[in-house]
Design an enzyme around this catalytic site. Structure first.
Site, short mmCIF file in Angstrom:
data_model
loop_
_atom_site.label_atom_id
_atom_site.label_comp_id
_atom_site.label_asym_id
_atom_site.label_seq_id
_atom_site.Cartn_x
_atom_site.Cartn_y
_atom_site.Cartn_z
N ARG A 102 0.88 -1.18 0.00
CA ARG A 102 0.00 0.00 0.00
C ARG A 102 0.90 1.21 0.00
O ARG A 102 1.71 1.40 0.91
CB ARG A 102 -0.90 -0.01 1.23
CG ARG A 102 -1.54 1.35 1.50
CD ARG A 102 -2.64 1.31 2.52
NE ARG A 102 -3.83 0.66 1.98
CZ ARG A 102 -5.04 0.76 2.53
NH1 ARG A 102 -5.22 1.44 3.64
NH2 ARG A 102 -6.07 0.17 1.97
N HIS A 129 -7.48 0.80 -6.32
CA HIS A 129 -7.65 -0.06 -5.14
C HIS A 129 -8.30 -1.37 -5.59
O HIS A 129 -9.44 -1.65 -5.26
CB HIS A 129 -8.53 0.69 -4.13
CG HIS A 129 -8.47 0.13 -2.74
ND1 HIS A 129 -7.68 -0.95 -2.38
CD2 HIS A 129 -9.11 0.51 -1.59
CE1 HIS A 129 -7.84 -1.20 -1.09
NE2 HIS A 129 -8.69 -0.33 -0.60
N GLN A 132 -10.13 -3.86 -3.15
CA GLN A 132 -11.43 -3.38 -2.69
C GLN A 132 -12.51 -3.63 -3.73
O GLN A 132 -13.63 -4.05 -3.41
CB GLN A 132 -11.34 -1.88 -2.37
CG GLN A 132 -12.65 -1.29 -1.88
CD GLN A 132 -13.02 -1.77 -0.48
OE1 GLN A 132 -12.20 -1.68 0.43
NE2 GLN A 132 -14.22 -2.29 -0.30
N ASP A 220 -17.13 7.50 -1.58
CA ASP A 220 -15.87 7.37 -0.84
C ASP A 220 -15.58 8.74 -0.22
O ASP A 220 -16.22 9.74 -0.58
CB ASP A 220 -14.75 6.92 -1.80
CG ASP A 220 -13.43 6.62 -1.08
OD1 ASP A 220 -13.44 6.44 0.15
OD2 ASP A 220 -12.39 6.59 -1.76
N CYS A 260 -16.28 1.72 0.86
CA CYS A 260 -15.08 0.94 1.18
C CYS A 260 -14.65 1.09 2.63
O CYS A 260 -13.97 0.23 3.16
CB CYS A 260 -13.94 1.33 0.23
SG CYS A 260 -13.40 3.05 0.40
N ARG A 288 -13.55 -8.44 1.82
CA ARG A 288 -12.12 -8.17 1.57
C ARG A 288 -11.31 -9.42 1.88
O ARG A 288 -10.40 -9.79 1.14
CB ARG A 288 -11.63 -7.01 2.45
CG ARG A 288 -12.21 -5.65 2.14
CD ARG A 288 -11.74 -5.13 0.80
NE ARG A 288 -10.29 -5.06 0.70
CZ ARG A 288 -9.53 -4.05 1.18
NH1 ARG A 288 -10.10 -3.01 1.73
NH2 ARG A 288 -8.21 -4.07 1.06
N1 NVA Z 1 -9.88 6.90 -1.27
C1 NVA Z 1 -9.50 6.41 0.06
C2 NVA Z 1 -9.79 4.94 0.17
C3 NVA Z 1 -9.45 4.35 1.50
C4 NVA Z 1 -9.69 2.88 1.56
C5 NVA Z 1 -8.05 6.73 0.31
O1 NVA Z 1 -7.23 6.55 -0.61
O2 NVA Z 1 -7.71 7.15 1.41
N1 CP Z 2 -11.15 0.00 2.63
C1 CP Z 2 -9.86 -0.07 3.01
O1 CP Z 2 -8.93 -0.31 2.24
O2 CP Z 2 -9.71 0.06 4.37
P1 CP Z 2 -8.33 0.27 5.15
O3 CP Z 2 -7.77 1.61 4.74
O4 CP Z 2 -8.73 0.21 6.60
O5 CP Z 2 -7.39 -0.85 4.78
#
Ligand code: NVA
Ligand code: CP
Length: 301
Positions: A102, A129, A132, A220, A260, A288
């Site tokens: 990540r 993502h 997800q 989101d 998500c 997930r």
């Molecule tokens: N768009 C959000 C998704 C988190 C799972 C982010 O990138 O923070």
């Molecule tokens: N939806 C998602 O990826 O959650 P986290 O940021 O908690 O991993």
């Protein structure tokens, strides 16, 4: 399929195979049927951003598959002190059987795949993502039985979630409509991909228009990880880009709502709509685990 870097790389057949395996693994887990497909294998999990779901579901999923997960915070790795990703990839490939990462830039994930010799799984970048979206598709199929004739509507930031949802939903045959403010549209590469689908893809800056006859309504956060400094500016830009009763009145009566998570109540979604659809949203979070186990089995078994 060697890696999971972005939804754009997957064929429809590969997506469906992952979802079918995810359903099977979910069934096996619920019925106490062991499935140690990754016995003796190790997954490194590199996190340059925070996580609740991704970390816990990968770690637990690897354990359930008989393998060993290693949590690798970027603060503790030499990568955080400037060791090139090309070198990190070549070293970690000699110890591990797979890496979940990540991070911010999509290029870092693509570089790991290019320079390493083990499967790389994208656990979220600024661009996409995919883990997800596989869980989201699994949840949609679970609640709606099939993707045939369904319309997915996304309201909000044209961010990593929007980019991946557009590609994933179009690939499985759904129609897609997106409502984003003009300055926050999805990535051009994704819009170019979507253009092949003609009328099945629609983009507007009007949430009520996008939600018309939708079967699945998704949103989101307005400010993603790494955009905390823009939060106030974004609050203004996204005012009105919210899933609320008015939006849901445009959608089909039996429309699902997905998020998500984490969610900001009364920003991108009202508490009322969130709680009315909590069973779908938390099934999505559970999925997930199952979807990522399927990805790990496909790539690492
Ligand atoms: N768009 C959000 C998704 C988190 C799972 C982010 O990138 O923070
Ligand atoms: N939806 C998602 O990826 O959650 P986290 O940021 O908690 O991993």
């Amino acid at each position: 399929m060697k890696h999971l870097l972005k939804m754009l790389d997957l064929s429809t057949e590969e997506i469906i195979e992952i979802l079918d395996l995810a359903d099977q693994l979910k069934y096996e887990l619920k019925h106490g049927i062991p499935h140690p497909h990754l016995k003796g294998k190790s997954l490194g999990m590199i996190f340059q951003k925070a996580s609740t779901r991704t970390r816990v579901s990968f770690e637990t999923g690897m354990y359930q598959l008989g393998g060993h997960p290693l949590f690798l915070s970027a603060n503790d790795l030499q990568i955080g002190r400037g060791e090139p990703v090309q070198d990190t990839a070549r070293v970690l490939s000699r110890y591990l059987d797979g890496i979940m990462i990540r991070t911010f830039e999509q290029k870092e994930v693509e570089d790991l795949a290019e320079y390493g010799s083990i499967p790389i799984i994208n656990g979220l970048t600024d661009f996409c993502h995919p883990c997800q979206i596989l869980a989201d598709l699994m949840t949609i199929r679970e609640f709606k039985s099939s993707f045939d004739g369904l319309k997915m509507c996304f309201i909000g930031d044209g961010n990593n979630m929007a980019n991946s949802l557009i590609v994933g939903c179009l690939k499985v045959g759904m129609s897609v409509s997106i409502a984003c403010p003009n300055d926050y549209q999805p990535d051009q590469e994704v819009l170019d991909f979507a253009a092949q689908y003609g009328d099945k893809f629609q983009m507007t800056d009007k949430p009520l228009e996008a939600a018309k006859d939708a079967d699945v309504v998704i949103t989101d956060v307005w400010a993603s990880m790494g955009q905390e400094g823009e939060a106030e500016k974004r609050k203004k830009a996204f005012h009105g880009y919210q899933i609320n009763d008015e939006v849901m009145a445009q959608a089909h009566d039996d429309a699902m709502v997905l998020h998500c998570l984490p969610a900001h109540r009364e920003e991108e979604i009202t508490t009322k709509v969130f709680e009315a659809h909590a069973n779908e949203i938390f099934e999505e979070a559970e999925n997930r685990l199952h979807a990522q186990k399927a990805v790990m089995v496909k790539l690492m078994a």
